[in-house]
Design an enzyme around this catalytic site. Structure first.
Site, short mmCIF file in Angstrom:
data_model
loop_
_atom_site.label_atom_id
_atom_site.label_comp_id
_atom_site.label_asym_id
_atom_site.label_seq_id
_atom_site.Cartn_x
_atom_site.Cartn_y
_atom_site.Cartn_z
N PHE A 1 0.82 -1.22 0.00
CA PHE A 1 0.00 0.00 0.00
C PHE A 1 0.85 1.26 0.00
O PHE A 1 0.37 2.34 -0.32
CB PHE A 1 -0.96 -0.01 1.20
CG PHE A 1 -0.39 0.56 2.46
CD1 PHE A 1 0.41 -0.21 3.28
CD2 PHE A 1 -0.64 1.87 2.83
CE1 PHE A 1 0.95 0.32 4.45
CE2 PHE A 1 -0.11 2.41 3.99
CZ PHE A 1 0.69 1.63 4.80
N LYS A 2 2.13 1.14 0.32
CA LYS A 2 3.00 2.32 0.34
C LYS A 2 3.02 3.02 -1.03
O LYS A 2 3.26 4.21 -1.11
CB LYS A 2 4.43 1.92 0.72
CG LYS A 2 4.56 1.12 2.03
CD LYS A 2 4.75 2.00 3.22
CE LYS A 2 5.17 1.34 4.52
NZ LYS A 2 4.47 0.17 4.98
N ASP A 3 2.76 2.24 -2.10
CA ASP A 3 2.75 2.85 -3.44
C ASP A 3 1.67 3.93 -3.57
O ASP A 3 1.84 4.88 -4.33
CB ASP A 3 2.47 1.78 -4.51
CG ASP A 3 3.65 0.84 -4.72
OD1 ASP A 3 4.80 1.29 -4.69
OD2 ASP A 3 3.41 -0.37 -4.95
#
Ligand SMILES: *Cc1c(COP(=O)(O)O)cnc(C)c1O
Length: 465
Positions: free
Chosen positions: A111-113
């Site tokens: 999810f960091k993207d």
């Protein structure tokens, strides 16, 4: 909109300046001076919007005059155009009331993207009109590193130095970092732990001689722009489940408290959030803090969910700021005593205020595996260990039966293939778009666990302007 530091002594800055600065100069974290709010009709108007249009609507008040709406839309189009699913963050139903929000369709499968793809473009955009070259230094236990590297590779006026603990990230995680050969990306494997690498980064920011030679910046979730980008998917998911006319709960696999704090901001903006479930693994400082008021640092136990193997959660300070009545001096005093004693007790009033919106659960490895098997066998859904911890906490939460619960799936199961195979007997395949990861050339430097050696390496390679 202007931003204030949680410790009350740094200048107020606009969105552009807080994005470039990362940390406030008084050691605090930036938060908006006041929470923007949306009326029920404005929330209802989000129904049916694309992810990008939702992002523009939610981000516009935070961005303020720093970027025009048309330009913001163009940046969001580019950032989210790189996701492999047309819905960007699709919502999947597991049973009558359990849902999963898949946040892992970005280039590096976590999810960091969602935040870092946008942050990379914001850096480039804000630097284009400045006579500044940014030196970004970060430490990673895996997911932040690959997401930041993908987002910054080849961008003008930015060098990225990413430190990871040698031999302590998964092979997929390492290759996602070290096979990026762009000249502005510098991978450093430290002969030490993640905490060693993190401490080194902090020491570099605190070393006035060293820091004064560069314009240093940060890509971890102390950066406000990252949190802002994560508010969007709470709205996107909730309106699909009936908000604003129906409250929705979220279960969030939590480490640094960034992702779940974005949900808190969504609630402050008017989204009807029934509860935010803070799911931790056995590294449970946040569960102890929220359930007993005991925010005291223990030692880190390595688990199958390494991105949650954290003791001190940087973003918890942002919640503590609100729980201190937004009094920066009072919070600074609390943080000073926490730094000295490694513990802090939440008062009954603070606990009660937090309990209005937060609940928490500590999920041990066995419950994590049971949840992983239940999703797999009952709903044909393969969850990674982090997401399975969120799902276990969602199943255990005590909520009215008519409230839908959305678990945030924070990583693609293929990123943690060994752990998933152990629990479910099925080995997830790497998505096609990263399929040749194991054939690509790797490049990284191994350095000793020694601040001077790392500083010398960076000084030799960083562009100064
Ligand atoms: C970073 C990360 C988390 C923790 O998120 P925070 O914002 O630090 O609380 C959870 N799961 C995965 C897969 C992550 O990469």
């Amino acid at each position: 909109m202007l931003y204030v530091s949680t410790r009350g002594r740094a200048p107020k800055l606009d969105f552009e300046s807080v994005t470039l600065a990362g940390l406030a100069s008084d050691g605090g974290l930036y938060v908006p001076e006041a929470w923007p709010s949306l009326t029920r009709d404005q929330i209802r108007a989000l129904q049916g919007l694309s992810y990008v249009d939702t992002a523009v609507a939610i981000l516009a008040p935070f961005v303020g005059d720093s970027i025009s709406k048309d330009d913001l839309r163009a940046l969001c189009d580019t950032a989210y155009g790189r996701f492999a699913h047309a819905a960007v963050t699709p919502l999947v139903q597991l049973d009558a009331r359990q849902w999963v929000l898949e946040l892992f369709h970005g280039p590096t499968l976590a999810f960091k993207d969602v935040a870092l793809q946008l942050l990379g473009l914001l850096f480039e955009r804000f630097l284009s009109t400045r006579d500044t070259h940014l030196t970004v230094v970060g430490a990673t236990s895996g997911d932040t590193g690959s997401a930041a590297i993908d987002a910054l590779a080849g961008r003008a006026k930015v060098d990225l130095f990413m430190l990871h603990p040698k031999g302590r990230v998964s092979d997929v995680q390492r290759r996602q970092m070290t096979t990026v050969l762009a000249p502005n990306i510098h991978n450093i494997a430290i002969e030490g732990s993640f905490d060693d690498a993190q401490a080194m980064v902090k020491a570099m920011f605190a070393d006035a001689d060293f820091a004064g030679r560069f314009t240093l910046s940060a890509v971890n979730s102390i950066n406000w722009a990252r949190l802002a980008a994560q508010i969007v998917y709470y709205f996107y998911a909730a309106v699909r489940l009936g908000a604003p006319d129906r409250p929705v709960a979220f279960s969030v696999p939590t480490g640094n408290f960034g992702d779940v704090f974005a949900g808190y901001v969504a609630a402050k903006m008017g989204l009807p959030v029934a509860k935010l479930i803070v799911a931790t693994n056995v590294n449970d400082i946040l569960h102890r803090a929220l359930s007993e008021g005991d925010y005291s640092v223990g030692s880190v136990t390595p688990t199958a969910a390494p991105s949650m193997d954290i003791q001190v959660s940087s973003n918890f300070e942002r919640l503590l700021f609100d729980l201190h009545g937004r009094d920066g001096d009072a919070l600074a005093a609390s943080m000073k005593s926490f730094d000295a004693s490694r513990k802090f007790a939440l008062t009954p009033a603070m606990r009660a205020e937090a309990a209005d919106i937060f609940t928490s659960a500590r999920i041990d490895p066995e419950s994590m595996e049971i949840a992983m098997r239940r999703a797999h066998e009952g709903s044909a859904m393969v969850l990674d260990p982090h997401s399975a911890i969120g799902y276990a906490a969602a199943l255990a939460a005590d909520l009215p039966v008519d409230v839908p619960v959305v678990t945030l799936a924070t990583a693609h199961p293929a990123k943690f293939r060994d752990a998933v195979e152990r629990a479910t007997g099925t080995r997830p395949l790497l998505p096609l778009r990263v399929g040749d990861l194991f054939d690509r050339e790797e490049r990284y430097e191994v350095l000793p666990n020694d601040l001077r050696a790392v500083q010398a390496y960076i000084a030799e390679r960083a562009t100064t302007a």
